[in-house]
Design an enzyme around this catalytic site. Structure first.
Site, mmCIF file in Angstrom:
data_model
loop_
_atom_site.group_PDB
_atom_site.id
_atom_site.type_symbol
_atom_site.label_atom_id
_atom_site.label_comp_id
_atom_site.label_asym_id
_atom_site.label_seq_id
_atom_site.Cartn_x
_atom_site.Cartn_y
_atom_site.Cartn_z
ATOM 1 N N HIS A 97 -5.453 11.514 -0.205
ATOM 2 C CA HIS A 97 -5.269 10.765 1.436
ATOM 3 C C HIS A 97 -6.229 9.848 1.420
ATOM 4 O O HIS A 97 -7.610 10.102 0.822
ATOM 5 C CB HIS A 97 -5.913 12.030 2.714
ATOM 6 C CG HIS A 97 -5.854 11.125 3.993
ATOM 7 N ND1 HIS A 97 -4.060 11.241 4.284
ATOM 8 C CD2 HIS A 97 -6.910 10.883 4.743
ATOM 9 C CE1 HIS A 97 -4.878 10.061 5.973
ATOM 10 N NE2 HIS A 97 -6.360 10.067 5.804
ATOM 11 N N ILE A 148 0.159 3.401 6.633
ATOM 12 C CA ILE A 148 -0.770 3.637 5.577
ATOM 13 C C ILE A 148 -0.537 5.616 5.643
ATOM 14 O O ILE A 148 -2.106 5.459 6.283
ATOM 15 C CB ILE A 148 -1.767 2.978 4.796
ATOM 16 C CG1 ILE A 148 -1.454 1.664 4.813
ATOM 17 C CG2 ILE A 148 -2.585 3.751 3.728
ATOM 18 C CD1 ILE A 148 -1.753 0.392 4.461
ATOM 19 N N ASP A 181 -4.246 2.745 8.878
ATOM 20 C CA ASP A 181 -4.361 3.743 7.877
ATOM 21 C C ASP A 181 -4.659 5.021 8.667
ATOM 22 O O ASP A 181 -6.129 5.251 9.100
ATOM 23 C CB ASP A 181 -4.899 3.684 6.255
ATOM 24 C CG ASP A 181 -6.955 3.863 6.208
ATOM 25 O OD1 ASP A 181 -7.421 4.346 6.701
ATOM 26 O OD2 ASP A 181 -7.173 2.429 7.180
ATOM 27 N N SER A 182 -4.309 5.963 8.148
ATOM 28 C CA SER A 182 -5.193 7.417 8.336
ATOM 29 C C SER A 182 -4.571 7.323 10.334
ATOM 30 O O SER A 182 -3.348 6.863 10.618
ATOM 31 C CB SER A 182 -5.983 7.812 8.680
ATOM 32 O OG SER A 182 -6.229 9.715 8.640
ATOM 33 N N ALA A 183 -6.167 7.631 10.893
ATOM 34 C CA ALA A 183 -5.859 7.594 12.007
ATOM 35 C C ALA A 183 -5.627 6.609 12.776
ATOM 36 O O ALA A 183 -4.557 6.137 13.802
ATOM 37 C CB ALA A 183 -6.760 7.564 13.118
#
Length: 349
Positions: free
Chosen positions: A321, A216, A184-186
C-alpha cells in the site's frame, strides 16, 4: 475574485515542528494509530509530524512550477498546483487532474513531502496539470466533509475555467474538456464518491468535462473480511494494517454506522438502467499485490464490470500500500515508473 494565496505560516508551523500542544488536560486516549494520530476523550486530536511538510518550492531541474491557492478561506481548503514547464509556449492544451491525497481521511496533507515529490513527477512525466486538494480531515470533520470539499474544488475550477485571468499562469495550459478526478487510498475513495455525486446529482460542470477517475489503491472496506485482509502478512512498517484501517473508518464514518456504509463499501455498484440513472466515469484502478486492500480493489473492479461500467485495472507485483509515495526501494521505484506510464496512457488515450 481577488488573488488569494495560502497563508504559508500555517504550513511553516508544521515544517518547523511547532504544531504540537500540551495534552495533559485532555483525558485518556480513545483512539490511536501509533505515530500518526491520537484522539482524546474530550475530542482533542494530535497528529505527530511523521512526514515532513514542505512549501510549494521545487528544484528547477524537475521542470515543474508549483504554487498554492486557497479554494475556500472559510474552511481553509486549499490546493497545490503543478504545471510542467515543458508545455509552456505549446499551443496544445494538456489534461487537468484533480488529486486527493491519502491518509485514511484522518491524516495527510497536500504539503507532505512524499506527495509533493510524487505529483511533481507525475505532472512532468505524464504531461498534465495537477491540482492537489488539501481537504478537511476527520474526526474533526467526518465524512461527508471531504466529499463536499472535493465537489467545492470542482465548482471552483468551473468558475476559473469560465475566465478568471488572475490564475492564467496555470489555467492557460489546461484542457478543461479533459478533467480527471484521482487520488490514492482514502483520496481514491474521495475521487470515486465525488464523481458519483457530481454525476448522480446532474450538477452542471460546464465548461469542465469530466473524462475519468484514477483510483490508486482505493480505500474501501466492509464488515466481512476479505482473504487479503485476513491473510496478507504485513511488515511493522506497512503503510496500512487491518487495525489501522478499522480505526480510520471508526473516526471517519458518521456516528452509528459501520463499515458496510456505502461510503466505505460501494458494492454493489448501481446498474445504469436508461434515462435518469447514473453512469460512472471510465475508471483506472491501480492495485498493489501486497496490499491488504488487494481483494477489495479486485472485487470493486468486478462489480464495476458487472454493472456495465467502464473500468480497467493494473496489478503492481511485489509492492504494498502507498509504495509510490512511501517506499524508496528499487522495486518500488520501478513500479512507480510503471504506474506513471499507465497514468500517462489513461490521461491521453
Amino acid at each position: 475574485m481577488a488573488t488569494i494565496a495560502v497563508d504559508q505560516s500555517l504550513i511553516s508551523l508544521k515544517i518547523n515542528g511547532r504544531s504540537g500542544s500540551n495534552h495533559d488536560q485532555h483525558g485518556g486516549v480513545t483512539e490511536e494509530i501509533e505515530g500518526l494520530i491520537k484522539v482524546y476523550k474530550d475530542g482533542h486530536v494530535e497528529r505527530p509530524q511523521i512526514v515532513p511538510y514542505v512549501t510549494a518550492a521545487l528544484a528547477p531541474e524537475l521542470g515543474v512550477t508549483s504554487k498554492d491557492i486557497v479554494i475556500d478561506k472559510f474552511t481553509n481548503v486549499w490546493a497545490r498546483f503543478y504545471v510542467p514547464d515543458s508545455n509552456r509556449g505549446n499551443k496544445q492544451l494538456i489534461p487537468l487532474v484533480v488529486y486527493f491525497h491519502g491518509g485514511g481521511f484522518c491524516v495527510g496533507s497536500a504539503a507532505w513531502i512524499c506527495y509533493h515529490e510524487f505529483l511533481a513527477k507525475v505532472a512532468a512525466k505524464a504531461g498534465c496539470v495537477i491540482m492537489s486538494v488539501n481537504y478537511r480531515l476527520a474526526p474533526e470533520n467526518p465524512l461527508p466533509a471531504a466529499y463536499e470539499d472535493g465537489i467545492k474544488s470542482v465548482m471552483w475550477l468551473k468558475q476559473e475555467a469560465a475566465g478568471n485571468e488572475e490564475y492564467w499562469w496555470w489555467s492557460k495550459q489546461c484542457d478543461f474538456s479533459s478533467v480527471f478526478l484521482a487520488g490514492d487510498s482514502a483520496g481514491a475513495n474521495i475521487a470515486h464518491n465525488v464523481a458519483a455525486r457530481l454525476l448522480g446529482s446532474y450538477i452542471n460542470c460546464y465548461p469542465l468535462t469530466l473524462k475519468g477517475t484514477i483510483l490508486i489503491q482505493p480505500f474501501f472496506g466492509g464488515e466481512a473480511r476479505t482473504d487479503s485482509e485476513k491473510k496478507m502478512v504485513q511488515s511493522p512498517r506497512s503503510a496500512l494494517s487491518l487495525a489501522a484501517s478499522d480505526t480510520y473508518w471508526r473516526l471517519a464514518l458518521p456516528c452509528g454506522t459501520n463499515r458496510d456504509h456505502p461510503w466505505c463499501n460501494p458494492i454493489p455498484i448501481p446498474i445504469p438502467l436508461g434515462k435518469g440513472s447514473t453512469r460512472l466515469l471510465p475508471t483506472l484502478v491501480c492495485i498493489s499485490e501486497m496490499d491488504i486492500l488487494k481483494d477489495r480493489n479486485v472485487e470493486f473492479c468486478a462489480a464495476m464490470e458487472k454493472a456495465g461500467q467502464k473500468v480497467e485495472h493494473v496489478m503492481y507485483k511485489g509492492v504494498g500500500h502507498a509504495f509510490q509515495v512511501l517506499s524508496k526501494s528499487h522495486l518500488s521505484q520501478t513500479r512507480t515508473h510503471e504506474m506513471i506510464a499507465h497514468l500517462n496512457a489513461f490521461l491521453h488515450h
